[in-house]
Design a protein around this motif. Structure first.
Motif, mmCIF file in Angstrom:
data_model
loop_
_atom_site.group_PDB
_atom_site.id
_atom_site.type_symbol
_atom_site.label_atom_id
_atom_site.label_comp_id
_atom_site.label_asym_id
_atom_site.label_seq_id
_atom_site.Cartn_x
_atom_site.Cartn_y
_atom_site.Cartn_z
ATOM 1 N N ARG A 88 1.198 -1.275 0.283
ATOM 2 C CA ARG A 88 0.189 0.110 -0.108
ATOM 3 C C ARG A 88 1.152 1.645 -0.277
ATOM 4 O O ARG A 88 0.370 1.951 -0.706
ATOM 5 C CB ARG A 88 -0.917 0.360 1.567
ATOM 6 C CG ARG A 88 -2.013 -0.750 0.851
ATOM 7 C CD ARG A 88 -3.025 -1.344 2.480
ATOM 8 N NE ARG A 88 -3.349 0.125 2.640
ATOM 9 C CZ ARG A 88 -4.165 0.578 4.245
ATOM 10 N NH1 ARG A 88 -4.687 -0.476 4.324
ATOM 11 N NH2 ARG A 88 -4.636 2.232 3.258
ATOM 12 N N LEU A 89 1.982 1.387 1.151
ATOM 13 C CA LEU A 89 3.193 2.276 0.622
ATOM 14 C C LEU A 89 4.284 2.049 -0.756
ATOM 15 O O LEU A 89 4.853 3.596 0.077
ATOM 16 C CB LEU A 89 3.242 1.907 1.983
ATOM 17 C CG LEU A 89 2.666 2.942 2.686
ATOM 18 C CD1 LEU A 89 3.652 2.270 4.028
ATOM 19 C CD2 LEU A 89 1.687 3.538 3.226
ATOM 20 N N GLY A 90 4.273 1.468 -0.949
ATOM 21 C CA GLY A 90 5.135 1.520 -2.455
ATOM 22 C C GLY A 90 6.472 1.311 -2.165
ATOM 23 O O GLY A 90 7.193 1.573 -2.758
ATOM 24 N N LEU A 91 6.497 0.243 -0.664
ATOM 25 C CA LEU A 91 8.003 0.075 -0.636
ATOM 26 C C LEU A 91 8.078 -1.531 -0.669
ATOM 27 O O LEU A 91 7.147 -2.201 -0.760
ATOM 28 C CB LEU A 91 7.570 0.225 1.512
ATOM 29 C CG LEU A 91 7.145 1.693 2.084
ATOM 30 C CD1 LEU A 91 7.577 1.559 3.493
ATOM 31 C CD2 LEU A 91 8.698 1.935 1.690
ATOM 32 N N PRO A 92 9.422 -1.204 -1.319
ATOM 33 C CA PRO A 92 9.868 -3.298 -1.725
ATOM 34 C C PRO A 92 9.946 -4.022 -0.513
ATOM 35 O O PRO A 92 10.211 -3.219 0.507
ATOM 36 C CB PRO A 92 10.891 -2.389 -2.504
ATOM 37 C CG PRO A 92 12.031 -1.187 -1.361
ATOM 38 C CD PRO A 92 10.571 -0.612 -1.281
ATOM 39 N N PRO A 93 9.348 -5.086 -1.001
ATOM 40 C CA PRO A 93 9.057 -5.948 0.728
ATOM 41 C C PRO A 93 10.763 -6.198 1.302
ATOM 42 O O PRO A 93 10.526 -7.372 1.614
ATOM 43 C CB PRO A 93 8.547 -7.656 -0.366
ATOM 44 C CG PRO A 93 8.430 -6.926 -1.863
ATOM 45 C CD PRO A 93 9.071 -5.627 -1.720
ATOM 46 N N ASP A 94 11.725 -6.575 0.470
ATOM 47 C CA ASP A 94 12.865 -6.972 0.404
ATOM 48 C C ASP A 94 13.988 -5.951 1.519
ATOM 49 O O ASP A 94 15.416 -5.965 1.699
ATOM 50 C CB ASP A 94 13.930 -7.755 -0.155
ATOM 51 C CG ASP A 94 13.949 -6.661 -1.399
ATOM 52 O OD1 ASP A 94 13.464 -5.509 -1.679
ATOM 53 O OD2 ASP A 94 14.899 -6.660 -2.360
ATOM 54 N N LYS A 95 12.992 -4.882 1.951
ATOM 55 C CA LYS A 95 14.056 -4.248 2.640
ATOM 56 C C LYS A 95 14.195 -3.447 4.012
ATOM 57 O O LYS A 95 12.754 -3.826 4.403
ATOM 58 C CB LYS A 95 14.004 -3.105 1.738
ATOM 59 C CG LYS A 95 14.280 -2.379 0.186
ATOM 60 C CD LYS A 95 15.494 -2.390 0.129
ATOM 61 C CE LYS A 95 15.932 -2.200 -1.091
ATOM 62 N NZ LYS A 95 17.766 -2.379 -1.665
ATOM 63 N N ARG A 96 14.560 -3.467 4.802
ATOM 64 C CA ARG A 96 14.406 -3.912 5.901
ATOM 65 C C ARG A 96 14.296 -2.172 6.444
ATOM 66 O O ARG A 96 15.256 -1.897 5.861
ATOM 67 C CB ARG A 96 15.724 -3.963 7.004
ATOM 68 C CG ARG A 96 15.627 -5.509 6.814
ATOM 69 C CD ARG A 96 16.456 -6.122 7.934
ATOM 70 N NE ARG A 96 17.612 -5.973 7.062
ATOM 71 C CZ ARG A 96 19.060 -5.896 8.364
ATOM 72 N NH1 ARG A 96 18.604 -5.850 9.238
ATOM 73 N NH2 ARG A 96 20.053 -4.862 7.279
ATOM 74 N N TRP A 97 13.987 -1.912 7.332
ATOM 75 C CA TRP A 97 13.635 -0.169 7.908
ATOM 76 C C TRP A 97 13.502 0.368 9.251
ATOM 77 O O TRP A 97 13.200 -0.680 9.712
ATOM 78 C CB TRP A 97 11.751 0.335 7.513
ATOM 79 C CG TRP A 97 11.683 0.424 5.973
ATOM 80 C CD1 TRP A 97 11.306 -0.500 5.591
ATOM 81 C CD2 TRP A 97 11.768 1.681 5.194
ATOM 82 N NE1 TRP A 97 11.692 -0.233 3.651
ATOM 83 C CE2 TRP A 97 11.824 1.039 3.770
ATOM 84 C CE3 TRP A 97 12.484 2.816 4.988
ATOM 85 C CZ2 TRP A 97 12.346 1.665 2.844
ATOM 86 C CZ3 TRP A 97 12.058 3.389 4.303
ATOM 87 C CH2 TRP A 97 11.909 3.177 3.501
ATOM 88 N N ILE A 98 14.434 0.916 9.543
ATOM 89 C CA ILE A 98 14.509 2.049 11.061
ATOM 90 C C ILE A 98 13.260 2.896 11.135
ATOM 91 O O ILE A 98 13.585 3.808 10.043
ATOM 92 C CB ILE A 98 15.728 2.102 11.509
ATOM 93 C CG1 ILE A 98 16.637 0.574 11.277
ATOM 94 C CG2 ILE A 98 15.588 3.050 12.549
ATOM 95 C CD1 ILE A 98 18.617 1.398 11.447
ATOM 96 N N LEU A 99 12.278 2.935 11.307
ATOM 97 C CA LEU A 99 11.156 4.042 11.910
ATOM 98 C C LEU A 99 11.568 4.942 12.774
ATOM 99 O O LEU A 99 11.450 4.326 14.366
ATOM 100 C CB LEU A 99 10.362 4.103 11.578
ATOM 101 C CG LEU A 99 8.701 4.493 11.675
ATOM 102 C CD1 LEU A 99 8.866 5.448 11.102
ATOM 103 C CD2 LEU A 99 7.778 3.906 11.697
ATOM 104 N N TYR A 100 11.935 6.357 12.881
ATOM 105 C CA TYR A 100 11.642 7.281 13.934
ATOM 106 C C TYR A 100 10.155 8.122 14.283
ATOM 107 O O TYR A 100 10.092 8.611 12.898
ATOM 108 C CB TYR A 100 13.146 8.007 13.608
ATOM 109 C CG TYR A 100 12.997 9.348 15.034
ATOM 110 C CD1 TYR A 100 13.258 8.827 16.009
ATOM 111 C CD2 TYR A 100 12.728 10.110 14.398
ATOM 112 C CE1 TYR A 100 13.899 9.843 17.243
ATOM 113 C CE2 TYR A 100 12.105 11.108 15.550
ATOM 114 C CZ TYR A 100 13.049 11.114 16.513
ATOM 115 O OH TYR A 100 12.656 12.580 17.731
ATOM 116 N N VAL A 101 9.606 8.287 14.904
ATOM 117 C CA VAL A 101 8.662 9.076 14.802
ATOM 118 C C VAL A 101 8.407 9.965 16.196
ATOM 119 O O VAL A 101 8.447 9.680 16.971
ATOM 120 C CB VAL A 101 7.210 8.181 14.566
ATOM 121 C CG1 VAL A 101 6.488 9.483 14.952
ATOM 122 C CG2 VAL A 101 7.343 7.493 14.116
ATOM 123 N N GLY A 102 9.073 11.244 16.034
ATOM 124 C CA GLY A 102 9.190 11.871 16.670
ATOM 125 C C GLY A 102 9.241 12.953 17.201
ATOM 126 O O GLY A 102 9.962 13.768 15.565
#
Length: 75
Positions: A14-28
């Motif tokens: 839905r977000l158009g992100l590749p399924p084979d990548k790892r993500w670090i998410l910072y929200v703040g």
């Protein structure tokens, strides 16, 4: 219920992100006191050895300009 667990693959599709990548998410708040500059510096050191790793930063604050510069320099 504000947050609920969702299917990772569906969300990435839905977000158009590749399924084979790892993500670090910072929200703040983008503030030195919150460690956002430490995060960007640490990510810059490890990203070369981790080609499948990405960093997403969501927020606003006094360090927004530095975070944008970091994003522009990222490969």
């Amino acid at each position: 219920e504000v947050f609920k667990l969702r299917d990772r693959r569906d969300c990435r599709d839905r977000l158009g992100l590749p399924p084979d990548k790892r993500w670090i998410l910072y929200v703040g708040r983008l503030d030195r006191a919150k460690g956002i500059l430490d995060l960007t510096e640490a990510f810059a050191r490890i990203e070369a050895a981790n080609a499948d790793l990405n960093l997403a930063i969501v927020g606003d604050g006094p360090e927004m300009g530095l975070c944008r510069e970091f994003a522009l320099l990222a490969p």
